[in-house]
Design a protein around this motif. Structure first.
Motif, PDB file in Angstrom:
ATOM      1  N   GLU A 180       0.885  -1.163   0.000  1.00  0.00           N
ATOM      2  CA  GLU A 180       0.000   0.000   0.000  1.00  0.00           C
ATOM      3  C   GLU A 180       0.918   1.208   0.000  1.00  0.00           C
ATOM      4  OE1 GLU A 180      -3.986   0.461   2.318  1.00  0.00           O
ATOM      5  OE2 GLU A 180      -2.404   1.216   3.614  1.00  0.00           O
ATOM      6  N   THR A 181       1.096   1.796  -1.178  1.00  0.00           N
ATOM      7  CA  THR A 181       2.152   2.808  -1.302  1.00  0.00           C
ATOM      8  C   THR A 181       1.801   4.104  -0.575  1.00  0.00           C
ATOM      9  OG1 THR A 181       1.211   3.321  -3.461  1.00  0.00           O
ATOM     10  CG2 THR A 181       3.188   1.965  -3.428  1.00  0.00           C
ATOM     11  N   SER A 182       0.517   4.357  -0.375  1.00  0.00           N
ATOM     12  CA  SER A 182       0.148   5.621   0.278  1.00  0.00           C
ATOM     13  C   SER A 182       0.511   5.615   1.765  1.00  0.00           C
ATOM     14  CB  SER A 182      -1.340   5.892   0.104  1.00  0.00           C
ATOM     15  OG  SER A 182      -2.077   4.816   0.624  1.00  0.00           O
ATOM     16  N   THR A 183       0.637   4.429   2.357  1.00  0.00           N
ATOM     17  CA  THR A 183       0.990   4.366   3.779  1.00  0.00           C
ATOM     18  C   THR A 183       2.328   3.682   4.007  1.00  0.00           C
ATOM     19  OG1 THR A 183      -0.134   2.253   4.022  1.00  0.00           O
ATOM     20  CG2 THR A 183      -1.436   4.225   4.489  1.00  0.00           C
ATOM     21  N   GLY A 184       2.917   3.106   2.969  1.00  0.00           N
ATOM     22  CA  GLY A 184       4.187   2.425   3.134  1.00  0.00           C
ATOM     23  C   GLY A 184       4.080   1.099   3.854  1.00  0.00           C
ATOM     24  N   LYS A 185       2.937   0.445   3.718  1.00  0.00           N
ATOM     25  CA  LYS A 185       2.762  -0.844   4.386  1.00  0.00           C
ATOM     26  C   LYS A 185       2.821  -1.987   3.384  1.00  0.00           C
ATOM     27  CE  LYS A 185      -0.291   0.399   8.178  1.00  0.00           C
ATOM     28  NZ  LYS A 185      -1.562   1.087   7.997  1.00  0.00           N
ATOM     29  N   VAL A 186       3.437  -3.091   3.833  1.00  0.00           N
ATOM     30  CA  VAL A 186       3.267  -4.334   3.094  1.00  0.00           C
ATOM     31  C   VAL A 186       1.954  -4.926   3.589  1.00  0.00           C
ATOM     32  CG1 VAL A 186       4.120  -6.662   2.717  1.00  0.00           C
ATOM     33  CG2 VAL A 186       5.728  -4.777   2.851  1.00  0.00           C
ATOM     34  N   VAL A 187       0.972  -5.057   2.719  1.00  0.00           N
ATOM     35  CA  VAL A 187      -0.326  -5.558   3.168  1.00  0.00           C
ATOM     36  C   VAL A 187      -0.422  -7.069   3.023  1.00  0.00           C
ATOM     37  CG1 VAL A 187      -1.616  -3.424   2.874  1.00  0.00           C
ATOM     38  CG2 VAL A 187      -1.307  -4.943   0.918  1.00  0.00           C
ATOM     39  N   ALA A 188       0.411  -7.643   2.150  1.00  0.00           N
ATOM     40  CA  ALA A 188       0.392  -9.095   1.977  1.00  0.00           C
ATOM     41  C   ALA A 188       1.661  -9.535   1.270  1.00  0.00           C
ATOM     42  CB  ALA A 188      -0.827  -9.508   1.144  1.00  0.00           C
ATOM     43  N   PHE A 189       1.943 -10.832   1.390  1.00  0.00           N
ATOM     44  CA  PHE A 189       2.941 -11.460   0.528  1.00  0.00           C
ATOM     45  C   PHE A 189       2.242 -12.552  -0.259  1.00  0.00           C
ATOM     46  CE2 PHE A 189       5.870  -9.596   3.548  1.00  0.00           C
ATOM     47  CZ  PHE A 189       6.906  -9.183   2.722  1.00  0.00           C
ATOM     48  N   GLU A 190       2.523 -12.613  -1.563  1.00  0.00           N
ATOM     49  CA  GLU A 190       1.995 -13.723  -2.341  1.00  0.00           C
ATOM     50  C   GLU A 190       3.073 -14.788  -2.440  1.00  0.00           C
ATOM     51  OE1 GLU A 190       0.481 -12.952  -6.316  1.00  0.00           O
ATOM     52  OE2 GLU A 190      -0.170 -15.043  -6.514  1.00  0.00           O
ATOM     53  N   ALA A 191       2.681 -16.037  -2.133  1.00  0.00           N
ATOM     54  CA  ALA A 191       3.594 -17.174  -2.267  1.00  0.00           C
ATOM     55  C   ALA A 191       3.410 -17.773  -3.655  1.00  0.00           C
ATOM     56  CB  ALA A 191       3.286 -18.210  -1.196  1.00  0.00           C
ATOM     57  N   LEU A 192       4.477 -17.742  -4.441  1.00  0.00           N
ATOM     58  CA  LEU A 192       4.443 -18.267  -5.812  1.00  0.00           C
ATOM     59  C   LEU A 192       5.265 -19.543  -5.875  1.00  0.00           C
ATOM     60  CD1 LEU A 192       5.105 -14.752  -7.292  1.00  0.00           C
ATOM     61  CD2 LEU A 192       3.013 -16.065  -7.733  1.00  0.00           C
ATOM     62  N   ILE A 193       4.642 -20.588  -6.382  1.00  0.00           N
ATOM     63  CA  ILE A 193       5.334 -21.879  -6.384  1.00  0.00           C
ATOM     64  C   ILE A 193       6.518 -21.857  -7.357  1.00  0.00           C
ATOM     65  CG2 ILE A 193       4.066 -23.130  -8.195  1.00  0.00           C
ATOM     66  CD1 ILE A 193       3.815 -25.416  -6.028  1.00  0.00           C
ATOM     67  N   ARG A 194       7.585 -22.545  -6.976  1.00  0.00           N
ATOM     68  CA  ARG A 194       8.774 -22.672  -7.817  1.00  0.00           C
ATOM     69  C   ARG A 194       9.275 -24.100  -7.730  1.00  0.00           C
ATOM     70  NH1 ARG A 194       7.195 -18.625  -9.382  1.00  0.00           N
ATOM     71  NH2 ARG A 194       8.149 -16.569  -9.536  1.00  0.00           N
ATOM     72  N   GLY A 195       9.985 -24.534  -8.778  1.00  0.00           N
ATOM     73  CA  GLY A 195      10.607 -25.852  -8.728  1.00  0.00           C
ATOM     74  C   GLY A 195      11.756 -25.860  -7.738  1.00  0.00           C
ATOM     75  N   PRO A 196      12.306 -27.046  -7.479  1.00  0.00           N
ATOM     76  CA  PRO A 196      13.376 -27.164  -6.487  1.00  0.00           C
ATOM     77  C   PRO A 196      14.525 -26.194  -6.754  1.00  0.00           C
ATOM     78  CG  PRO A 196      12.799 -29.324  -7.395  1.00  0.00           C
ATOM     79  CD  PRO A 196      11.947 -28.319  -8.098  1.00  0.00           C
ATOM     80  N   ARG A 236      -0.802 -10.280   5.613  1.00  0.00           N
ATOM     81  CA  ARG A 236      -1.563 -11.353   4.981  1.00  0.00           C
ATOM     82  C   ARG A 236      -0.631 -12.229   4.143  1.00  0.00           C
ATOM     83  NH1 ARG A 236      -3.796  -6.646   4.765  1.00  0.00           N
ATOM     84  NH2 ARG A 236      -5.892  -6.249   5.559  1.00  0.00           N
ATOM     85  N   LEU A 237      -1.103 -13.437   3.888  1.00  0.00           N
ATOM     86  CA  LEU A 237      -0.368 -14.354   3.018  1.00  0.00           C
ATOM     87  C   LEU A 237      -1.318 -14.821   1.925  1.00  0.00           C
ATOM     88  CD1 LEU A 237       2.036 -16.285   2.350  1.00  0.00           C
ATOM     89  CD2 LEU A 237       0.905 -17.962   3.838  1.00  0.00           C
ATOM     90  N   ALA A 238      -0.948 -14.583   0.673  1.00  0.00           N
ATOM     91  CA  ALA A 238      -1.799 -15.006  -0.436  1.00  0.00           C
ATOM     92  C   ALA A 238      -1.208 -16.251  -1.084  1.00  0.00           C
ATOM     93  CB  ALA A 238      -1.915 -13.881  -1.467  1.00  0.00           C
ATOM     94  N   VAL A 239      -2.055 -17.260  -1.290  1.00  0.00           N
ATOM     95  CA  VAL A 239      -1.613 -18.470  -1.995  1.00  0.00           C
ATOM     96  C   VAL A 239      -2.527 -18.706  -3.191  1.00  0.00           C
ATOM     97  CG1 VAL A 239      -0.642 -19.552   0.088  1.00  0.00           C
ATOM     98  CG2 VAL A 239      -3.016 -20.038  -0.572  1.00  0.00           C
ATOM     99  N   ASN A 240      -1.974 -19.368  -4.209  1.00  0.00           N
ATOM    100  CA  ASN A 240      -2.737 -19.647  -5.421  1.00  0.00           C
ATOM    101  C   ASN A 240      -3.243 -21.077  -5.414  1.00  0.00           C
ATOM    102  OD1 ASN A 240      -2.095 -17.192  -7.320  1.00  0.00           O
ATOM    103  ND2 ASN A 240      -0.169 -17.764  -6.321  1.00  0.00           N
TER     104      ASN A 240
END
Ligand code: C2E
Ligand code: MN
Ligand code: MN
Length: 407
Positions: A180-196, A236-240
């Protein structure tokens, strides 16, 4: 071949009629030599111009127009081949639209034959011009974002967690912040799957056998949640998840709840991002799973909205907590009229329905600033941070924060 191009732009200051005359008479000469005709509307610092002529000349002329320092906010609204010139007799006339705020173009300002033959036609060109006269395409940004200043975001644990042996295949996860750039907060992280060894999501998922992919998709979320907890993520943590990863496993929701309980993540912190990448085979079952997620406090996001999978019919069926606008719509929005009109409409219906909007795939400052003035507050993209493999990446901030909020 003939083409028609319509753009709007903004003058650096409000121009007087005399200044406008001067600009128009020079461009008239130039356009005549290029065999380009058209019309120019001007109102409250904004121009809308229709250019018609040989396709190559139109392309070259528009490239020049885009780099002309006498105006800014050049937005391409429409370009396509035509068989006739709409404004044939006009080398380049201008109309002060502001003096005639009504629905139609002023009769006085337009030659009578043009009104009869062209402007009152109910076609796209005249509808776009009318939209401009009515005030669309010339609303000044409601909010001017602060100047860009990049900053690291220090307080996270940055050590790399490495690959986890998962069943049936070892995985990694990359974490990308939503800010959230207006407040400088990280509101969530998205977890993106990756291979080994860091293979990208799609390449990696393609390698998992079709019988396994949905179970694997679901089970891999245990690792995403575990890592998020190890990394100390308190936002928050976002998963797909693929829709079928939910509908194929009756116990999917309880599995997710068990994982977040084990790793100390609250249900309200978890966002499940869903796309329609595969047809939703059993819509009733799907709705049921979504209801179960909701009932347990987990948030739902529609991912890649506008990419062709997640469309309006999905949204008509159920309203998510969050809607992520696809990067194909976001990228280049600052100079693209159709994308701007689409984003404005999405923001409007999300306000009505209480849905939080995230714009993803932000790669440049212009797009971010345009989106922020259009009412988007949450952003994800390489401009702020690329996904960090098994770790939290360095984050660049647009604001000169002295004190960083905790994650
Ligand atoms: P997505 O959920 O839309 O994730 C965002 C994708 O955009 C990620 O690609 C991310 O690296 C990329 N991205 C982020 N910012 C930018 C940017 O500024 N520019 C550009 N060009 N790209 C950006 P990634 O990690 O390759 O993932 C691709 C897709 O794979 C994801 O799209 C998601 O649909 C899917 N995916 C990822 N993880 C999982 C998972 O655990 N399960 C399932 N079913 N699908 C997953
Ligand atoms: Mn996603
Ligand atoms: Mn997406």
């Amino acid at each position: 071949m003939l083409s028609q191009l319509i753009y709007r732009s903004r003058a650096l200051t409000d121009l007087s009629d005399v200044e406008l005359e001067r600009i128009v008479s020079t461009s008239q000469l130039n356009n005549k030599s290029l065999n380009v005709t058209g019309i120019l509307l001007y109102a409250d610092e904004y121009f809308m111009q229709v250019l018609e002529g040989p396709t190559r000349e139109i392309e070259k002329l528009f490239a020049r127009i885009q780099t002309d320092h006498r105006h800014t906010e050049v937005v391409l609204i429409s370009v396509h081949p035509i068989h006739l010139r709409r404004f044939e007799q006009w080398s380049m006339q201008w109309v002060p639209a502001s003096k005639y705020p009504g629905n139609e173009l002023p009769k006085k300002a337009v030659p009578a034959d043009l009104i009869a033959t062209y402007l009152n036609f109910d076609d796209r060109t005249s509808r776009i011009l009318r939209a401009f006269i009515q005030g669309r395409w010339r609303s000044a940004p409601t909010h001017t974002p602060p100047p860009w200043r990049a900053h690291d975001f220090p307080p996270y644990i940055t050590h790399n967690l490495g690959t986890t042996a998962a069943t049936p295949v070892p995985t990694s996860f990359a974490f990308q912040p939503i800010v959230e750039t207006s407040t400088g907060k990280v509101v969530a992280f998205e977890a993106l799957i990756r291979g080994p060894t860091g293979e990208l999501a799609m390449d990696f998922l393609k390698g998992v056998s079709t019988e396994d992919v949905h179970r694997f998709d679901l089970e891999s979320k245990a690792h995403a949640i575990q890592r998020a907890s190890q990394l100390g993520i308190r936002s928050r943590l976002a998963v797909n998840l693929l829709p079928k990863s939910l509908t194929n496993a009756p116990e999917a929701v309880s599995f997710l709840i068990e994982q977040i309980r084990t790793y100390g993540i609250k249900p309200e912190q978890l966002i499940v991002e869903l796309t329609e990448e595969e047809a939703i085979a059993n819509p009733l079952l799907f709705q049921n799973m979504v209801r179960q997620l909701r009932a347990s406090g987990i948030q739902i996001a529609i991912d890649d909205f506008g990419a062709g999978y997640a469309g309006l019919s999905l949204l008509a069926e159920f309203q998510p907590d969050i809607l992520k606008i696809d990067k194909k719509i976001i990228q280049g929005v600052a100079a693209n009229g159709p994308r701007q009109a689409i984003v404005r409409a999405i923001v409007e219906f999300c306000i009505c329905l209480g849905i939080r909007v995230i714009a993803e795939g932000i790669e440049n400052q212009e797009d971010w600033q345009w989106l922020e003035s259009a009412g988007v507050h949450w952003f994800q993209g390489n401009l702020y941070a690329e996904p960090g493999l098994n770790q939290i990446p360095t984050i660049n901030w647009p604001l000169p924060y002295k004190e960083f909020p905790t994650p």
